[in-house]
Scaffold this motif. Sequence first.
Motif, PDB file in Angstrom:
ATOM      1  N   PHE A 104     -18.338  83.040  24.414  1.00 14.54           N
ATOM      2  CA  PHE A 104     -19.546  82.224  24.453  1.00 14.54           C
ATOM      3  C   PHE A 104     -20.751  83.155  24.550  1.00 14.54           C
ATOM      4  O   PHE A 104     -20.826  83.986  25.460  1.00 14.54           O
ATOM      5  CB  PHE A 104     -19.528  81.284  25.663  1.00 14.54           C
ATOM      6  N   ASN A 105     -21.693  83.001  23.636  1.00 14.31           N
ATOM      7  CA  ASN A 105     -22.903  83.822  23.652  1.00 14.31           C
ATOM      8  C   ASN A 105     -24.131  82.929  23.514  1.00 14.31           C
ATOM      9  O   ASN A 105     -24.337  82.305  22.465  1.00 14.31           O
ATOM     10  CB  ASN A 105     -22.875  84.852  22.519  1.00 14.31           C
ATOM     11  N   MET A 106     -24.929  82.877  24.575  1.00  9.90           N
ATOM     12  CA  MET A 106     -26.226  82.213  24.529  1.00  9.90           C
ATOM     13  C   MET A 106     -27.275  83.244  24.111  1.00  9.90           C
ATOM     14  O   MET A 106     -27.002  84.444  24.083  1.00  9.90           O
ATOM     15  CB  MET A 106     -26.564  81.630  25.903  1.00  9.90           C
ATOM     16  N   PRO A 107     -28.474  82.805  23.751  1.00 14.04           N
ATOM     17  CA  PRO A 107     -29.524  83.779  23.391  1.00 14.04           C
ATOM     18  C   PRO A 107     -29.733  84.798  24.501  1.00 14.04           C
ATOM     19  O   PRO A 107     -29.603  84.489  25.688  1.00 14.04           O
ATOM     20  CB  PRO A 107     -30.767  82.903  23.186  1.00 14.04           C
ATOM     21  N   ARG A 108     -30.053  86.008  24.122  1.00 16.01           N
ATOM     22  CA  ARG A 108     -30.264  87.067  25.104  1.00 16.01           C
ATOM     23  C   ARG A 108     -31.419  86.692  26.030  1.00 16.01           C
ATOM     24  O   ARG A 108     -32.436  86.165  25.595  1.00 16.01           O
ATOM     25  CB  ARG A 108     -30.563  88.387  24.404  1.00 16.01           C
ATOM     26  N   GLY A 109     -31.228  86.989  27.299  1.00 14.18           N
ATOM     27  CA  GLY A 109     -32.212  86.619  28.307  1.00 14.18           C
ATOM     28  C   GLY A 109     -31.859  85.365  29.057  1.00 14.18           C
ATOM     29  O   GLY A 109     -32.519  85.015  30.035  1.00 14.18           O
ATOM     30  N   THR A 110     -30.792  84.669  28.620  1.00 16.78           N
ATOM     31  CA  THR A 110     -30.357  83.461  29.320  1.00 16.78           C
ATOM     32  C   THR A 110     -29.837  83.825  30.707  1.00 16.78           C
ATOM     33  O   THR A 110     -29.067  84.780  30.867  1.00 16.78           O
ATOM     34  CB  THR A 110     -29.251  82.743  28.520  1.00 16.78           C
ATOM     35  N   ALA A 111     -30.258  83.062  31.709  1.00 20.07           N
ATOM     36  CA  ALA A 111     -29.817  83.322  33.076  1.00 20.07           C
ATOM     37  C   ALA A 111     -28.337  82.999  33.210  1.00 20.07           C
ATOM     38  O   ALA A 111     -27.807  82.117  32.537  1.00 20.07           O
ATOM     39  CB  ALA A 111     -30.631  82.493  34.064  1.00 20.07           C
ATOM     40  N   ILE A 112     -27.680  83.716  34.124  1.00 15.96           N
ATOM     41  CA  ILE A 112     -26.243  83.516  34.292  1.00 15.96           C
ATOM     42  C   ILE A 112     -25.948  82.122  34.832  1.00 15.96           C
ATOM     43  O   ILE A 112     -24.884  81.552  34.568  1.00 15.96           O
ATOM     44  CB  ILE A 112     -25.653  84.617  35.204  1.00 15.96           C
ATOM     45  N   GLU A 147     -11.412  73.264  16.311  1.00 14.98           N
ATOM     46  CA  GLU A 147     -12.377  72.412  15.599  1.00 14.98           C
ATOM     47  C   GLU A 147     -13.040  71.411  16.545  1.00 14.98           C
ATOM     48  O   GLU A 147     -14.259  71.205  16.491  1.00 14.98           O
ATOM     49  CB  GLU A 147     -11.671  71.683  14.463  1.00 14.98           C
ATOM     50  N   GLN A 148     -12.264  70.808  17.438  1.00 14.48           N
ATOM     51  CA  GLN A 148     -12.822  69.815  18.355  1.00 14.48           C
ATOM     52  C   GLN A 148     -13.798  70.455  19.349  1.00 14.48           C
ATOM     53  O   GLN A 148     -14.887  69.924  19.597  1.00 14.48           O
ATOM     54  CB  GLN A 148     -11.683  69.111  19.099  1.00 14.48           C
ATOM     55  N   VAL A 149     -13.415  71.585  19.929  1.00 11.97           N
ATOM     56  CA  VAL A 149     -14.283  72.237  20.914  1.00 11.97           C
ATOM     57  C   VAL A 149     -15.552  72.758  20.250  1.00 11.97           C
ATOM     58  O   VAL A 149     -16.663  72.622  20.787  1.00 11.97           O
ATOM     59  CB  VAL A 149     -13.520  73.371  21.623  1.00 11.97           C
ATOM     60  N   GLN A 150     -15.410  73.364  19.078  1.00 16.84           N
ATOM     61  CA  GLN A 150     -16.588  73.887  18.389  1.00 16.84           C
ATOM     62  C   GLN A 150     -17.535  72.765  17.972  1.00 16.84           C
ATOM     63  O   GLN A 150     -18.766  72.925  18.030  1.00 16.84           O
ATOM     64  CB  GLN A 150     -16.166  74.712  17.175  1.00 16.84           C
ATOM     65  N   ALA A 179     -19.412  71.710  21.139  1.00 12.91           N
ATOM     66  CA  ALA A 179     -20.374  72.722  21.577  1.00 12.91           C
ATOM     67  C   ALA A 179     -21.575  72.805  20.638  1.00 12.91           C
ATOM     68  O   ALA A 179     -22.719  72.937  21.087  1.00 12.91           O
ATOM     69  CB  ALA A 179     -19.682  74.082  21.673  1.00 12.91           C
ATOM     70  N   SER A 180     -21.340  72.726  19.330  1.00 14.94           N
ATOM     71  CA  SER A 180     -22.456  72.827  18.384  1.00 14.94           C
ATOM     72  C   SER A 180     -23.360  71.608  18.442  1.00 14.94           C
ATOM     73  O   SER A 180     -24.575  71.713  18.219  1.00 14.94           O
ATOM     74  CB  SER A 180     -21.904  72.995  16.964  1.00 14.94           C
ATOM     75  N   GLU A 181     -22.796  70.432  18.754  1.00 14.87           N
ATOM     76  CA  GLU A 181     -23.610  69.228  18.850  1.00 14.87           C
ATOM     77  C   GLU A 181     -24.487  69.256  20.095  1.00 14.87           C
ATOM     78  O   GLU A 181     -25.649  68.844  20.056  1.00 14.87           O
ATOM     79  CB  GLU A 181     -22.701  67.991  18.876  1.00 14.87           C
ATOM     80  N   LYS A 182     -23.963  69.757  21.191  1.00 14.62           N
ATOM     81  CA  LYS A 182     -24.692  69.695  22.453  1.00 14.62           C
ATOM     82  C   LYS A 182     -25.496  70.954  22.728  1.00 14.62           C
ATOM     83  O   LYS A 182     -26.548  70.892  23.390  1.00 14.62           O
ATOM     84  CB  LYS A 182     -23.700  69.446  23.600  1.00 14.62           C
ATOM     85  N   TYR A 183     -25.020  72.098  22.252  1.00 13.34           N
ATOM     86  CA  TYR A 183     -25.708  73.359  22.528  1.00 13.34           C
ATOM     87  C   TYR A 183     -25.893  74.121  21.203  1.00 13.34           C
ATOM     88  O   TYR A 183     -25.094  75.001  20.876  1.00 13.34           O
ATOM     89  CB  TYR A 183     -24.922  74.216  23.520  1.00 13.34           C
ATOM     90  N   PRO A 184     -26.900  73.784  20.436  1.00 19.15           N
ATOM     91  CA  PRO A 184     -27.077  74.428  19.119  1.00 19.15           C
ATOM     92  C   PRO A 184     -27.370  75.918  19.213  1.00 19.15           C
ATOM     93  O   PRO A 184     -27.114  76.654  18.256  1.00 19.15           O
ATOM     94  CB  PRO A 184     -28.268  73.661  18.520  1.00 19.15           C
ATOM     95  N   ASP A 185     -27.914  76.380  20.340  1.00 25.99           N
ATOM     96  CA  ASP A 185     -28.197  77.809  20.492  1.00 25.99           C
ATOM     97  C   ASP A 185     -26.961  78.623  20.880  1.00 25.99           C
ATOM     98  O   ASP A 185     -26.999  79.854  20.857  1.00 25.99           O
ATOM     99  CB  ASP A 185     -29.285  78.029  21.557  1.00 25.99           C
ATOM    100  N   LEU A 186     -25.885  77.943  21.243  1.00 27.56           N
ATOM    101  CA  LEU A 186     -24.676  78.636  21.688  1.00 27.56           C
ATOM    102  C   LEU A 186     -23.889  79.139  20.482  1.00 27.56           C
ATOM    103  O   LEU A 186     -23.630  78.399  19.532  1.00 27.56           O
ATOM    104  CB  LEU A 186     -23.806  77.696  22.522  1.00 27.56           C
ATOM    105  N   LYS A 187     -23.503  80.405  20.522  1.00 27.23           N
ATOM    106  CA  LYS A 187     -22.621  80.980  19.515  1.00 27.23           C
ATOM    107  C   LYS A 187     -21.216  81.042  20.102  1.00 27.23           C
ATOM    108  O   LYS A 187     -20.915  81.881  20.940  1.00 27.23           O
ATOM    109  CB  LYS A 187     -23.098  82.379  19.110  1.00 27.23           C
ATOM    110  N   LEU A 188     -20.384  80.115  19.676  1.00 28.31           N
ATOM    111  CA  LEU A 188     -19.023  80.000  20.207  1.00 28.31           C
ATOM    112  C   LEU A 188     -18.040  80.572  19.182  1.00 28.31           C
ATOM    113  O   LEU A 188     -18.004  80.129  18.031  1.00 28.31           O
ATOM    114  CB  LEU A 188     -18.693  78.546  20.514  1.00 28.31           C
TER     115      LEU A 188
END
Length: 634
Positions: free
Chosen positions: A163-171, A247-250, A253-262
């Motif tokens: 899981f990778n959020m944009p850099r600078g995202t708080a833990i 496919e289900q998890v991705q 995740a893409s629907e709810k967190y578009p900035d998340l790179k899963l």
Amino acid sequence: LGLLVDNAIVIVESIIVRRQQGDDAQTAAIESGRELAVPLLISSLTTAAAFLSIFLAESTVGEYTADIFKVTTIALLSSWVLAMTVIPLLSKKMIRLKAESTQASYQGVMYQAYRKILIPALKNRGLFLLVVAACFVAAIFGLKLVTKVFIPPTTNPIINAKFNMPRGTAIETTDAIVADIEAYMQTLQVSNEDIQTGKQGLRYWVSFIGKGAPRYTLSAAPEPRNPHHSSMILTTTDHLVIPEIIEQVQHYASEKYPDLKLQMKKLENGSPIDFPVSIRVSGSEFDDLYQIIAPIKDKLISLAGVMDVEDDWGARSKKLSIDINQDQARRANVSSQDVAVSLQAGLSGLELTEYREQDKLIPVTLRSVVADRQDIGKLDGMSVYSQSTGETVPLKQVADINIDWQYSIIKRKDRERTITVNTQLLPGVTATEVNAVFNPWLADYAKSWDYGYTYELGGESETSGDANQSIADKLIISAMIIVLLLVAQFNSIRKPLIILTTIPLGIIGVTIGLIVAHSIFGFFTILGIISLSGIIINNAIVLIDRIQIELESGRNTMDAIISATHQRLRPILLTTATTIGGMLPLWISHDPMFETMAVSIIFGLAFATLLTLVLVPVLYSLFYQVGFKDYEYS
């Protein structure tokens, strides 16, 4: 297992033939061992030498496959020792035969069918060689029809997720996102009761927030600690349900967190490849690099089967820029260090001392209240403490505060600024298919770049190229050893040349096998071809050695060739059958790593053996100018 009995088969066959010709049990055993000791040793060593390049390969994949050479070499040499000692001893006690004439022993259906192919081929050498050459060329082009996959994933029911959020995202944000996805994954989880009813799905998982998973397997590459990154290891009931779960998890995740790179994929067999398609662009100027990679991203997104195109520098982020006016700072007796210490104390905090509570050390930190730290407008009035005078001045008096858009991270390769464009692929799409369309376009596009800007291919293309090259670099050593062994055995150049000419014929069977079995062409296919070459040499050595023995016994060259092929037909076919039988379990089990290797050896050896039994006599008659135009078998 197949190779292990080859030497024994040849020895037993020779003993049986000698017994049929009238030799007693002891003489047949001793003479067969004396006759075949050196040829079988040379053939065993050449087969082992074919595997040597795998052992010497200086690559990560070479580490996975080095044991193949060790095990095969030990097995072959042990087989030779047993064939020279135990097998003749057992044959004396256990083989019971009546003396038969040599002619009668070669009148079976198998020998008659063999002669119907062999003798016309000897009489029409040019046409036969032309047909073989055409089949070889067709096989080379036929490989284009086979799907290319470097190393297929394992069948272990394990999923590796990053899981990778944009850099600078708080833990804390990263933790909350992973917790929400875990809550959704609980809806996919199956219990023990569900499994008993035959239901398949997700079983267990473990998450690592702010860091990568430990090296739980050799192919795992742990990520460094970073607040925006998390990892997860998931287990399922069966590897066949992994694509559906991913496919289900991705999708969630893409629907709810578009900035998340899963990134979710099966556990890999070979060295880890995070992104199957990857392009590194190097240059000197930031803006020019971003202008260059923009069309690359657009092109990749337009290709079928491509998803999640991104670069490893990430989106630009806002940063506070404190520009110190050195003239004003000197007049106020404030140094750059004073400004830095004051900013640290006001924003992130300055550790003053430590408080000990039993066996724990608790840091005591000085910093501003939350309201001041989160309000950028209050930075102008922040006090800067001068360590030399003990006085304070407002930050605005000695520095200007600006907000800039800067690169969140700058990466270099060989000291050159390098941006890497990474791409994920949809299930069922291979990197080879994407690269076949993308690479020609990239080569043309790169011609328009300014001087000093270059690109390199990464991902599966680079890994497979490095692995294949590591073996190719060592193949010359294997080839030289094989040639030296053959020259030492036959004291000739023409005979080793005949044997080496037969090696490429295995490609004909390999291509047919891969197409028929719907298999893939990858790294282990190449290992299969290398292994196949050693086995083909083994058969050719035994056949040519018998021709030499027949010539030394006083036969003319034509009769020597025909007699030798008849005497070696049965042992060669038997050794081929045992080797194929040893590979069948790997093919039937559909092991993703070794299936393609097994298919290559099974079909390649089957076709190569049939061609070798005809081609070696044809080449021998050609190299030694033996005409068969008027020959009649009797």
